[in-house]
Motif scaffolding. Sequence first.
Motif, PDB file in Angstrom:
ATOM      1  N   SER A 188       0.277  13.134  -9.847  1.00 40.01           N
ATOM      2  CA  SER A 188       1.461  13.987 -10.026  1.00 40.01           C
ATOM      3  C   SER A 188       2.442  13.883  -8.863  1.00 40.01           C
ATOM      4  CB  SER A 188       1.034  15.456 -10.214  1.00 40.01           C
ATOM      5  OG  SER A 188       0.297  15.621 -11.393  1.00 40.01           O
ATOM      6  N   HIS A 189       2.202  12.959  -7.975  1.00 38.77           N
ATOM      7  CA  HIS A 189       3.136  12.727  -6.871  1.00 38.77           C
ATOM      8  C   HIS A 189       4.467  12.221  -7.439  1.00 38.77           C
ATOM      9  CE1 HIS A 189       4.886  11.005  -3.233  1.00 38.77           C
ATOM     10  NE2 HIS A 189       3.950  11.630  -2.530  1.00 38.77           N
ATOM     11  N   PRO A 190       5.591  12.667  -6.904  1.00 39.59           N
ATOM     12  CA  PRO A 190       6.881  12.239  -7.458  1.00 39.59           C
ATOM     13  C   PRO A 190       7.116  10.727  -7.397  1.00 39.59           C
ATOM     14  CG  PRO A 190       7.163  13.478  -5.399  1.00 39.59           C
ATOM     15  CD  PRO A 190       5.756  13.669  -5.838  1.00 39.59           C
ATOM     16  N   ASP A 191       6.427  10.031  -6.501  1.00 38.55           N
ATOM     17  CA  ASP A 191       6.588   8.576  -6.423  1.00 38.55           C
ATOM     18  C   ASP A 191       5.671   7.818  -7.384  1.00 38.55           C
ATOM     19  OD1 ASP A 191       8.516   8.825  -4.482  1.00 38.55           O
ATOM     20  OD2 ASP A 191       7.113   8.584  -2.807  1.00 38.55           O
ATOM     21  N   CYS A 192       4.746   8.533  -8.023  1.00 31.41           N
ATOM     22  CA  CYS A 192       3.841   7.882  -8.971  1.00 31.41           C
ATOM     23  C   CYS A 192       4.488   7.908 -10.357  1.00 31.41           C
ATOM     24  CB  CYS A 192       2.476   8.568  -8.983  1.00 31.41           C
ATOM     25  SG  CYS A 192       1.182   7.582  -9.748  1.00 31.41           S
ATOM     26  N   ARG A 193       5.593   7.183 -10.461  1.00 33.51           N
ATOM     27  CA  ARG A 193       6.380   7.162 -11.691  1.00 33.51           C
ATOM     28  C   ARG A 193       5.931   6.000 -12.573  1.00 33.51           C
ATOM     29  NH1 ARG A 193      10.243   8.141  -7.618  1.00 33.51           N
ATOM     30  NH2 ARG A 193      10.698   5.912  -7.534  1.00 33.51           N
ATOM     31  N   LEU A 242       0.840  -1.187   0.000  1.00 32.65           N
ATOM     32  CA  LEU A 242       0.000   0.000   0.000  1.00 32.65           C
ATOM     33  C   LEU A 242       0.880   1.243   0.000  1.00 32.65           C
ATOM     34  CD1 LEU A 242      -2.793   1.414   0.373  1.00 32.65           C
ATOM     35  CD2 LEU A 242      -2.392   1.226   2.840  1.00 32.65           C
ATOM     36  N   VAL A 243       0.663   2.140  -0.965  1.00 40.65           N
ATOM     37  CA  VAL A 243       1.345   3.426  -0.968  1.00 40.65           C
ATOM     38  C   VAL A 243       0.533   4.413  -0.137  1.00 40.65           C
ATOM     39  CG1 VAL A 243       2.261   5.315  -2.361  1.00 40.65           C
ATOM     40  CG2 VAL A 243       2.377   2.961  -3.220  1.00 40.65           C
ATOM     41  N   GLN A 244      -0.730   4.601  -0.513  1.00 37.97           N
ATOM     42  CA  GLN A 244      -1.612   5.421   0.310  1.00 37.97           C
ATOM     43  C   GLN A 244      -3.064   5.206  -0.106  1.00 37.97           C
ATOM     44  OE1 GLN A 244      -1.062   9.656   0.061  1.00 37.97           O
ATOM     45  NE2 GLN A 244      -0.799   9.675  -2.146  1.00 37.97           N
ATOM     46  N   ALA A 245      -3.938   5.499   0.825  1.00 43.05           N
ATOM     47  CA  ALA A 245      -5.380   5.459   0.583  1.00 43.05           C
ATOM     48  C   ALA A 245      -5.969   6.682   1.266  1.00 43.05           C
ATOM     49  CB  ALA A 245      -5.993   4.182   1.150  1.00 43.05           C
TER      50      ALA A 245
END
Length: 249
Positions: free
Chosen positions: A156-161, A96-99
């Motif tokens: 657009s989060h930097p980790d959503c590559r 899980l990254v985030q919810a």
Amino acid sequence: MSDEDRSFTIMTYNVHRLIGNDRHSSAPRIAEVIHTYQPDIVCLQELPGARVRPEVGGACQNLVHELALLETGGRHFFLERERWGKVVLSRFPMRLVQAGGLHPQNRYRTVVPRGVLWVEIDLFGQKLQVVNVHLGLTPQERNSQVKVLTGPEWLSHPDCRPPVALCGDFNTLPSSTIHKQLKNALMDEQEKLKFGHNHFTFPSKLPMVRFDHVFVSPDLVVEEELIPRSKLTGAASDHLPLVVRLRLA
């Protein structure tokens, strides 16, 4: 590694709180739909329960139990979920990254709460970002929600590559402004296929519109798409599932 070894299938499916068109609630029926088409990743919307973590019992556990009864050869799913009915199942390791909620802080909020579930999946030595979403019923809701979804907290989060797959029930047509906004962030997989936007997912008994989409980053190649219409899928939910075969470029 061959192209076939880098291919996988992803299903997005609004399960309508497990209530079918016969008005009966059935986790085994939804499990049978999933099992029949053997997806590697499943993004579900409108699964009831899951309001707290960890949930004890409830629809999510019932569905996973029914899936386990159908599985053979030791195959199993990893599971992640968020509070408002979004669930991701994956045959590949997942974290899980985030919810969270899909609304701006201290601004317009939806009557029916909407959320986002973002997971990272270990896929053939790469990290695949999968975002599962269900947008609101009114244009005002959807406009507000898409601004958040495409903003720095999510897409657009930097980790959503890349590679990235955005799946869900968007309650919007391919001709809409909302759809065009999402295409600016990712490509709609259906536009890459010959039959374009003439295959529909809602309502399941007599599909007339396409609300369910899979948007992907350019490094994911669309190999095949299926919107299964059968006696089973026509009864299990008010939406048909969308199954897409993708390949890492």
